[in-house]
Write a protein that holds these residues in place. Sequence first.
Motif, PDB file in Angstrom:
ATOM      1  N   HIS A 145       0.871  -1.176  -0.426  1.00 39.03           N
ATOM      2  CA  HIS A 145       0.039  -0.060   0.007  1.00 39.03           C
ATOM      3  C   HIS A 145       0.880   1.247  -0.060  1.00 39.03           C
ATOM      4  O   HIS A 145       1.504   1.207   1.088  1.00 39.03           O
ATOM      5  N   PRO A 146       0.992   2.191  -0.894  1.00 41.16           N
ATOM      6  CA  PRO A 146       1.537   3.106  -1.027  1.00 41.16           C
ATOM      7  C   PRO A 146       1.803   4.449   0.563  1.00 41.16           C
ATOM      8  O   PRO A 146       2.698   5.153   0.407  1.00 41.16           O
ATOM      9  N   PHE A 147       0.149   4.559   0.227  1.00 45.70           N
ATOM     10  CA  PHE A 147       0.233   5.653   1.029  1.00 45.70           C
ATOM     11  C   PHE A 147      -0.649   4.952   2.507  1.00 45.70           C
ATOM     12  O   PHE A 147      -1.483   4.298   1.858  1.00 45.70           O
ATOM     13  N   LEU A 148      -1.054   5.602   3.351  1.00 43.97           N
ATOM     14  CA  LEU A 148      -1.757   5.628   4.601  1.00 43.97           C
ATOM     15  C   LEU A 148      -3.648   6.015   3.842  1.00 43.97           C
ATOM     16  O   LEU A 148      -3.858   6.868   2.966  1.00 43.97           O
ATOM     17  N   PRO A 149      -4.168   4.868   4.321  1.00 43.23           N
ATOM     18  CA  PRO A 149      -5.873   5.753   4.552  1.00 43.23           C
ATOM     19  C   PRO A 149      -5.769   7.756   4.188  1.00 43.23           C
ATOM     20  O   PRO A 149      -5.731   8.005   5.254  1.00 43.23           O
ATOM     21  N   PHE A 150      -6.975   8.586   3.480  1.00 42.97           N
ATOM     22  CA  PHE A 150      -7.590   7.911   2.669  1.00 42.97           C
ATOM     23  C   PHE A 150      -7.129   8.559   1.576  1.00 42.97           C
ATOM     24  O   PHE A 150      -6.677   9.323   1.201  1.00 42.97           O
ATOM     25  N   ASN A 151      -7.230   7.671  -0.167  1.00 46.46           N
ATOM     26  CA  ASN A 151      -6.461   7.720  -1.270  1.00 46.46           C
ATOM     27  C   ASN A 151      -6.729   7.274  -2.309  1.00 46.46           C
ATOM     28  O   ASN A 151      -7.448   5.746  -2.248  1.00 46.46           O
ATOM     29  N   ARG A 152      -6.493   7.856  -3.631  1.00 46.59           N
ATOM     30  CA  ARG A 152      -7.991   7.336  -4.515  1.00 46.59           C
ATOM     31  C   ARG A 152      -7.025   7.761  -6.289  1.00 46.59           C
ATOM     32  O   ARG A 152      -6.470   8.337  -5.664  1.00 46.59           O
ATOM     33  N   SER A 172      -7.671  11.409  -0.009  1.00 47.67           N
ATOM     34  CA  SER A 172      -9.640  11.894   0.116  1.00 47.67           C
ATOM     35  C   SER A 172     -10.116  11.526   1.237  1.00 47.67           C
ATOM     36  O   SER A 172      -9.612  11.800   2.569  1.00 47.67           O
ATOM     37  N   ASP A 173     -11.320  10.947   1.680  1.00 51.78           N
ATOM     38  CA  ASP A 173     -12.182  11.089   2.000  1.00 51.78           C
ATOM     39  C   ASP A 173     -12.882   9.657   2.460  1.00 51.78           C
ATOM     40  O   ASP A 173     -12.776   8.763   1.505  1.00 51.78           O
ATOM     41  N   ASN A 174     -13.712   9.000   3.338  1.00 52.35           N
ATOM     42  CA  ASN A 174     -14.077   7.537   3.262  1.00 52.35           C
ATOM     43  C   ASN A 174     -15.082   7.843   2.439  1.00 52.35           C
ATOM     44  O   ASN A 174     -16.107   6.865   2.297  1.00 52.35           O
TER      45      ASN A 174
END
Length: 325
Positions: A145-152, A172-174
């Motif tokens: 997973h390149p980054f922590l949440p939240f991302n798209r 982004s958000d959830n």
Amino acid sequence: MAKIIGENIPNMPWEEPTTDAPVWRYSQNPIIKRRPIENVTRVFNSALVPFNGGFAGVFRAETDNGIPYLYFGKSEDGLNFTFSKERIVFHTKDGGEYKFEYAYDPRVVKVEDTYYVIWCDGQYGSPVLALGKTQDFEHFEFISHPFLPFNRNGVLFPRKINGKYYLLSRPSDNGHTPFGDIYISESPDLVYWGNHTRLMERGYEWWQGLKIGAGCAPIETDEGWLLIYHGATQTCNGYVYSMGAALLDKDDPRKVKYRCGNFVLTPEADYETIGFVPNVTFPCCALADAATGRIAIYYGAADTVVGLAFTTVDKILDYIVKFKR
Ligand code: BMA
């Protein structure tokens, strides 16, 4: 005359324009209609690459349980597809099955001899980018997973630049994320990512005023990296997703040379304005033929079907410069 730097794809789909539009739709759209796979209601927001003389790709498929998964698809002509009956399983390094809650909006990019798949993945109830790879479209391996949440909207460049991999993303958000800019990050090894900076922010123009996100893997040209992205606006009836275009510096993709203030395509056809989510044109992949300068853009339409649109490197670059913001 601008030049595409890359491979020749003589068998990629093509149709001459009948309008002056910078990007024009294929007359036989949509190329993937509803229920193309058993137990799958809709296939959209998907990506393919040239493979073994034809094309292979990873497709977002909404299954009958209402959860999106990734399916494999192949095609001789880039228009008619055969899909796997089961979803793609990614394996971890120890041979186990990689677990996720859902998977959507894949992009596929060939870097050297490997095909990388990057998608939005559900972990702990949150959207997070996931990166995997394959050599043969039969065995898929999860990388990280390149980054922590939240991302798209993760989009990898198709080659290293000055020895580094570059990745575009949109924190982004959830939920449905009523904000969003495109960020750029770099990595020496596809695992550790850093130097995160904002590449482009949402714009003043209505069509990209709410949020923007990278779309197709950047196309290398002798004038820079051509980025086809999406821009969203909010109306009293929900979001509208259009296609935008920009040109990034060839040696330093953190520099935006030109960004078009006009959209290059916006929902107008029935299959874009009517569907599960009306008024969505969401580009996820482009085939670019170095010999002719032709570009074929695959996009999800109304979160329901896949559409195809065309341009040429000269036409789109001229349009970006003519209507630069
Ligand atoms: C975005 C993503 C896309 C989708 C779009 C329109 O947030 O979830 O997959 O196409 O919304 O619904």
